[in-house]
Design a protein around this motif. Structure first.
Motif, PDB file in Angstrom:
ATOM      1  N   THR A 172      49.970  32.997  48.216  1.00  0.00           N
ATOM      2  CA  THR A 172      50.178  33.235  50.199  1.00  0.00           C
ATOM      3  C   THR A 172      51.370  32.353  50.792  1.00  0.00           C
ATOM      4  O   THR A 172      52.143  32.725  51.480  1.00  0.00           O
ATOM      5  CB  THR A 172      48.969  33.074  50.593  1.00  0.00           C
ATOM      6  N   ARG A 173      51.559  31.269  49.132  1.00  0.00           N
ATOM      7  CA  ARG A 173      52.942  30.339  50.012  1.00  0.00           C
ATOM      8  C   ARG A 173      53.999  30.542  49.870  1.00  0.00           C
ATOM      9  O   ARG A 173      54.786  31.070  50.209  1.00  0.00           O
ATOM     10  CB  ARG A 173      52.533  29.108  49.223  1.00  0.00           C
ATOM     11  N   CYS A 174      54.420  30.943  48.537  1.00  0.00           N
ATOM     12  CA  CYS A 174      55.756  31.507  48.171  1.00  0.00           C
ATOM     13  C   CYS A 174      55.755  32.656  47.392  1.00  0.00           C
ATOM     14  O   CYS A 174      56.999  33.421  47.437  1.00  0.00           O
ATOM     15  CB  CYS A 174      55.800  30.534  46.811  1.00  0.00           C
ATOM     16  N   GLY A 175      55.023  33.662  47.281  1.00  0.00           N
ATOM     17  CA  GLY A 175      55.375  35.161  46.640  1.00  0.00           C
ATOM     18  C   GLY A 175      54.956  35.620  45.627  1.00  0.00           C
ATOM     19  O   GLY A 175      55.225  36.266  45.212  1.00  0.00           O
ATOM     20  N   LYS A 176      54.801  34.297  44.435  1.00  0.00           N
ATOM     21  CA  LYS A 176      54.952  34.805  43.235  1.00  0.00           C
ATOM     22  C   LYS A 176      53.796  35.601  42.857  1.00  0.00           C
ATOM     23  O   LYS A 176      52.825  35.101  42.926  1.00  0.00           O
ATOM     24  CB  LYS A 176      54.506  34.162  41.907  1.00  0.00           C
ATOM     25  N   MET A 177      53.932  36.539  42.080  1.00  0.00           N
ATOM     26  CA  MET A 177      53.034  37.440  41.615  1.00  0.00           C
ATOM     27  C   MET A 177      52.725  36.903  40.105  1.00  0.00           C
ATOM     28  O   MET A 177      53.815  36.728  39.349  1.00  0.00           O
ATOM     29  CB  MET A 177      53.273  38.885  41.931  1.00  0.00           C
ATOM     30  N   VAL A 178      51.530  37.010  39.978  1.00  0.00           N
ATOM     31  CA  VAL A 178      51.065  37.460  38.627  1.00  0.00           C
ATOM     32  C   VAL A 178      49.884  38.323  38.343  1.00  0.00           C
ATOM     33  O   VAL A 178      49.226  38.591  39.191  1.00  0.00           O
ATOM     34  CB  VAL A 178      50.218  35.523  37.964  1.00  0.00           C
ATOM     35  N   GLU A 179      49.520  38.449  36.848  1.00  0.00           N
ATOM     36  CA  GLU A 179      48.381  39.527  36.424  1.00  0.00           C
ATOM     37  C   GLU A 179      47.547  39.371  35.766  1.00  0.00           C
ATOM     38  O   GLU A 179      48.146  38.429  34.510  1.00  0.00           O
ATOM     39  CB  GLU A 179      49.309  40.799  36.076  1.00  0.00           C
ATOM     40  N   PHE A 180      46.384  39.344  35.892  1.00  0.00           N
ATOM     41  CA  PHE A 180      45.419  39.093  34.500  1.00  0.00           C
ATOM     42  C   PHE A 180      44.423  40.614  35.226  1.00  0.00           C
ATOM     43  O   PHE A 180      44.532  41.538  35.351  1.00  0.00           O
ATOM     44  CB  PHE A 180      44.676  38.338  35.567  1.00  0.00           C
ATOM     45  N   ALA A 181      44.108  40.372  33.033  1.00  0.00           N
ATOM     46  CA  ALA A 181      43.432  41.935  33.145  1.00  0.00           C
ATOM     47  C   ALA A 181      42.036  42.337  33.720  1.00  0.00           C
ATOM     48  O   ALA A 181      41.405  41.149  34.335  1.00  0.00           O
ATOM     49  CB  ALA A 181      42.864  41.960  30.988  1.00  0.00           C
ATOM     50  N   ASP A 182      41.708  42.963  33.816  1.00  0.00           N
ATOM     51  CA  ASP A 182      40.391  43.284  34.789  1.00  0.00           C
ATOM     52  C   ASP A 182      39.536  42.725  34.207  1.00  0.00           C
ATOM     53  O   ASP A 182      39.133  43.168  32.811  1.00  0.00           O
ATOM     54  CB  ASP A 182      40.260  45.085  34.815  1.00  0.00           C
ATOM     55  N   GLY A 183      37.883  41.891  35.353  1.00  0.00           N
ATOM     56  CA  GLY A 183      37.539  42.029  34.635  1.00  0.00           C
ATOM     57  C   GLY A 183      37.423  40.706  34.507  1.00  0.00           C
ATOM     58  O   GLY A 183      36.526  39.248  34.053  1.00  0.00           O
ATOM     59  N   ALA A 184      38.936  39.909  33.799  1.00  0.00           N
ATOM     60  CA  ALA A 184      39.563  38.117  33.553  1.00  0.00           C
ATOM     61  C   ALA A 184      38.829  37.402  34.862  1.00  0.00           C
ATOM     62  O   ALA A 184      39.144  35.775  34.592  1.00  0.00           O
ATOM     63  CB  ALA A 184      40.082  37.638  32.970  1.00  0.00           C
ATOM     64  N   LEU A 185      39.059  37.444  35.334  1.00  0.00           N
ATOM     65  CA  LEU A 185      39.048  36.888  36.993  1.00  0.00           C
ATOM     66  C   LEU A 185      37.863  36.610  37.377  1.00  0.00           C
ATOM     67  O   LEU A 185      36.694  37.551  37.949  1.00  0.00           O
ATOM     68  CB  LEU A 185      39.958  37.126  37.844  1.00  0.00           C
ATOM     69  N   ASP A 186      37.529  35.736  38.806  1.00  0.00           N
ATOM     70  CA  ASP A 186      36.476  35.594  39.187  1.00  0.00           C
ATOM     71  C   ASP A 186      37.356  34.862  40.608  1.00  0.00           C
ATOM     72  O   ASP A 186      38.167  34.079  40.924  1.00  0.00           O
ATOM     73  CB  ASP A 186      35.943  34.401  38.748  1.00  0.00           C
ATOM     74  N   LEU A 187      37.037  35.791  41.744  1.00  0.00           N
ATOM     75  CA  LEU A 187      37.680  35.669  42.854  1.00  0.00           C
ATOM     76  C   LEU A 187      36.937  35.078  43.862  1.00  0.00           C
ATOM     77  O   LEU A 187      35.248  36.094  43.876  1.00  0.00           O
ATOM     78  CB  LEU A 187      38.220  37.589  43.211  1.00  0.00           C
ATOM     79  N   ARG A 188      36.720  34.540  44.541  1.00  0.00           N
ATOM     80  CA  ARG A 188      36.123  34.208  45.903  1.00  0.00           C
ATOM     81  C   ARG A 188      37.332  33.796  46.643  1.00  0.00           C
ATOM     82  O   ARG A 188      37.987  33.486  47.061  1.00  0.00           O
ATOM     83  CB  ARG A 188      35.086  32.815  45.655  1.00  0.00           C
ATOM     84  N   SER A 189      36.325  34.177  48.109  1.00  0.00           N
ATOM     85  CA  SER A 189      36.735  34.149  49.628  1.00  0.00           C
ATOM     86  C   SER A 189      37.464  32.997  49.515  1.00  0.00           C
ATOM     87  O   SER A 189      36.111  31.643  49.271  1.00  0.00           O
ATOM     88  CB  SER A 189      36.186  33.861  50.585  1.00  0.00           C
ATOM     89  N   ALA A 190      38.757  32.685  50.033  1.00  0.00           N
ATOM     90  CA  ALA A 190      39.182  31.345  50.383  1.00  0.00           C
ATOM     91  C   ALA A 190      38.600  30.310  51.646  1.00  0.00           C
ATOM     92  O   ALA A 190      38.422  31.808  53.064  1.00  0.00           O
ATOM     93  CB  ALA A 190      40.452  30.620  50.260  1.00  0.00           C
ATOM     94  N   PRO A 191      38.629  29.602  52.384  1.00  0.00           N
ATOM     95  CA  PRO A 191      37.808  28.819  53.355  1.00  0.00           C
ATOM     96  C   PRO A 191      38.846  29.304  54.427  1.00  0.00           C
ATOM     97  O   PRO A 191      39.914  28.844  53.861  1.00  0.00           O
ATOM     98  CB  PRO A 191      37.385  27.293  53.162  1.00  0.00           C
ATOM     99  N   GLN A 192      38.928  29.088  55.785  1.00  0.00           N
ATOM    100  CA  GLN A 192      39.349  29.452  56.277  1.00  0.00           C
ATOM    101  C   GLN A 192      40.574  28.391  56.980  1.00  0.00           C
ATOM    102  O   GLN A 192      39.275  27.128  57.159  1.00  0.00           O
ATOM    103  CB  GLN A 192      38.676  29.429  58.078  1.00  0.00           C
ATOM    104  N   ARG A 193      41.612  28.548  57.638  1.00  0.00           N
ATOM    105  CA  ARG A 193      42.504  26.866  57.561  1.00  0.00           C
ATOM    106  C   ARG A 193      42.232  26.628  58.998  1.00  0.00           C
ATOM    107  O   ARG A 193      42.932  27.658  59.368  1.00  0.00           O
ATOM    108  CB  ARG A 193      43.635  26.861  56.659  1.00  0.00           C
TER     109      ARG A 193
END
Length: 78
Positions: A57-78
């Motif tokens: 969200t800061r610089c726009g760099k993109m990275v890819e991970f295998a499906d199922g390899a990530l644990d995603l949780r909502s970021a706190p509101q700033r």
């Protein structure tokens, strides 16, 4: 699961995912197909494996991970 394009904090292999360019810890995510030119040419792109793309969200760099390899949780509101 979090909603597509929601700002998330991601983890993989027991560690928090940080941007390799700017060090930020918040990303937008979406599913992407890992299709090749050959699968596109032959019309099999829909059967290609999926991955999760994180976009910093800061610089726009993109990275890819295998499906199922990530644990995603909502970021706190700033």
């Amino acid at each position: 699961m979090v909603e597509k394009d929601e700002i998330v904090i991601a983890g993989a292999a027991g560690r928090q995912v940080l941007c390799g360019h700017c060090g930020a810890d918040q990303d937008r995510w979406r599913r992407v197909l890992l299709n090749s030119g050959t699968s596109e040419l032959l019309g099999f792109a829909a059967f290609s494996p999926e991955a999760i793309a994180l976009t910093c969200t800061r610089c726009g760099k993109m990275v890819e991970f295998a499906d199922g390899a990530l644990d995603l949780r909502s970021a706190p509101q700033r």
